[in-house]
Design an enzyme around this catalytic site. Structure first.
Site, short mmCIF file in Angstrom:
data_model
loop_
_atom_site.label_atom_id
_atom_site.label_comp_id
_atom_site.label_asym_id
_atom_site.label_seq_id
_atom_site.Cartn_x
_atom_site.Cartn_y
_atom_site.Cartn_z
N ARG A 260 0.90 -1.19 -0.03
CA ARG A 260 -0.05 0.16 -0.07
C ARG A 260 0.71 1.03 -0.03
O ARG A 260 0.83 2.47 -0.77
CB ARG A 260 -0.98 -0.20 1.34
CG ARG A 260 -2.12 0.89 1.36
CD ARG A 260 -3.24 0.47 2.39
NE ARG A 260 -3.82 -0.64 1.90
CZ ARG A 260 -4.82 -0.82 1.24
NH1 ARG A 260 -5.42 0.29 0.65
NH2 ARG A 260 -5.76 -2.05 1.04
N ARG B 25 -9.56 2.56 -3.46
CA ARG B 25 -8.51 2.30 -2.46
C ARG B 25 -8.53 3.03 -1.31
O ARG B 25 -8.96 4.00 -1.28
CB ARG B 25 -7.12 2.69 -3.30
CG ARG B 25 -6.80 2.12 -4.52
CD ARG B 25 -6.06 0.75 -4.42
NE ARG B 25 -4.86 0.64 -3.77
CZ ARG B 25 -4.16 -0.35 -3.37
NH1 ARG B 25 -5.11 -1.59 -3.46
NH2 ARG B 25 -3.09 -0.18 -2.72
N ASN C 212 -13.76 13.07 -1.55
CA ASN C 212 -14.14 12.14 -2.00
C ASN C 212 -15.73 12.03 -2.25
O ASN C 212 -16.66 12.91 -1.42
CB ASN C 212 -13.98 10.70 -1.07
CG ASN C 212 -14.60 9.40 -1.57
OD1 ASN C 212 -14.33 9.02 -2.64
ND2 ASN C 212 -15.32 8.73 -0.82
N HIS D 173 -19.17 9.77 -2.16
CA HIS D 173 -19.73 8.70 -2.13
C HIS D 173 -20.93 8.50 -2.45
O HIS D 173 -21.90 9.50 -2.21
CB HIS D 173 -19.71 8.49 -0.27
CG HIS D 173 -20.09 7.16 0.17
ND1 HIS D 173 -19.20 6.17 -0.05
CD2 HIS D 173 -21.34 6.65 0.87
CE1 HIS D 173 -19.91 5.08 0.57
NE2 HIS D 173 -21.20 5.51 1.09
N SER E 276 -23.00 11.88 -1.28
CA SER E 276 -22.20 12.79 -0.25
C SER E 276 -20.72 13.38 -0.67
O SER E 276 -19.96 12.58 -1.23
CB SER E 276 -22.04 12.28 1.13
OG SER E 276 -23.09 12.09 1.51
N ASP F 196 -14.91 7.04 4.64
CA ASP F 196 -16.06 7.79 4.29
C ASP F 196 -16.58 8.66 5.50
O ASP F 196 -17.64 9.16 5.29
CB ASP F 196 -17.22 6.83 3.95
CG ASP F 196 -16.74 5.96 2.56
OD1 ASP F 196 -16.37 6.64 1.92
OD2 ASP F 196 -17.29 4.64 2.57
C1 GAR Z 1 -19.77 6.48 -8.12
O1 GAR Z 1 -20.97 6.02 -7.84
C2 GAR Z 1 -19.08 7.05 -6.78
O2 GAR Z 1 -19.97 7.48 -6.12
C3 GAR Z 1 -18.69 5.62 -6.29
O3 GAR Z 1 -18.20 4.75 -7.42
C4 GAR Z 1 -18.97 5.36 -8.53
C5 GAR Z 1 -17.95 5.61 -9.60
O4 GAR Z 1 -18.42 5.80 -10.89
N1 GAR Z 1 -17.75 5.39 -5.24
C6 GAR Z 1 -17.68 4.84 -4.22
O5 GAR Z 1 -18.38 3.89 -4.11
C7 GAR Z 1 -16.90 5.27 -3.17
N2 GAR Z 1 -16.90 4.44 -2.04
P1 GAR Z 1 -17.90 6.35 -12.18
O6 GAR Z 1 -16.68 5.64 -12.43
O7 GAR Z 1 -18.60 6.37 -13.31
O8 GAR Z 1 -17.56 7.90 -12.01
#
Ligand code: GAR
Length: 206
Positions: free
Chosen positions: A66, A92, A108, A110, A142, A151
């Site tokens: 990591r 990640r 980020n 979420h 969010s 998160d």
């Molecule tokens: C999005 O829905 C984002 O909120 C989520 O991944 C997707 C990415 O979509 N993120 C998470 O779940 C992080 N915990 P994209 O590749 O089309 O932008």
């Protein structure tokens, strides 16, 4: 080019990344996406970056610890010295060292109304499954500062959507994603306008 320099980290399709690029190109926000970094060599976000002439790099995490992976990331980030780092579907989890280094300038998105339905293992469709199982009538998205608690960093802004009785994971995910594409560029715009505050573990937009 004027405006703030943004680096986006993504692992998948990159539709959230695209929403920021579109807002920059339309001059809706005073920002430029200086670099896209992905950890996934097959991610569609690379194609999006290429199509929009945005500098991009692949930093595959496989075979690295990591911390080794993060050191490579840091090297690329520090070359740009961005005003803002956006995790847009970046799958990640970072070490405390990395999070501390960029605290206050890394956000980020979420796909749920945090602090509900967040934390390790809560990503992508797992989140929407959990929301549907809970019987909640609203969900949403969010944007928050990244801290060492997955998160759970200070929330900057959120948007809601209804959860319908006949929703599937896909229909709910699609409704939430549509809101993500409105919220994320808006928040980047708040940063560009210097409207985001962070104090004593709480964030707010002026
Ligand atoms: C999005 O829905 C984002 O909120 C989520 O991944 C997707 C990415 O979509 N993120 C998470 O779940 C992080 N915990 P994209 O590749 O089309 O932008």
């Amino acid at each position: 080019m004027s405006g703030i320099d943004v680096v986006v980290l993504a692992s998948g399709s990159g539709s959230d990344f695209q929403s920021i690029v579109d807002a920059c190109e339309a001059d809706e926000i005073d920002a430029n996406v200086a670099l896209l970094i992905t950890n996934n060599p097959d991610a569609y976000c690379i194609t999006r970056a290429r199509e929009h002439g945005i500098q991009h790099g692949v930093l595959d995490h496989r075979g690295l610890s990591r911390r080794e992976h993060e050191k490579k990331l840091e090297k690329e980030l520090d070359k740009i010295d961005p005003d803002l780092i956006v995790l847009a579907g970046f799958m990640r989890i970072f070490t405390d060292d990395f999070v501390e280094k960029y605290y206050g300038k890394m956000i980020n998105i979420h796909p749920a109304l945090l602090p509900l339905f967040g934390g390790p293992g809560m990503y992508g469709e797992h989140v929407h499954h959990a929301v549907l199982d809970s019987g909640m009538k609203v969900s949403g998205c969010s944007v928050h500062f990244v801290t060492n608690e997955v998160d759970m960093g200070p929330i900057i802004a959120q948007r809601c959507v209804p959860v319908k009785h006949d929703d599937s994971v896909d229909t709910l995910a699609g409704r939430v994603l549509e809101e993500e594409h409105k919220l994320l560029p808006k928040v980047v715009g708040y940063f560009a306008d210097g409207r985001v505050n962070l104090e004593d573990g709480k964030a707010w937009v002026e």
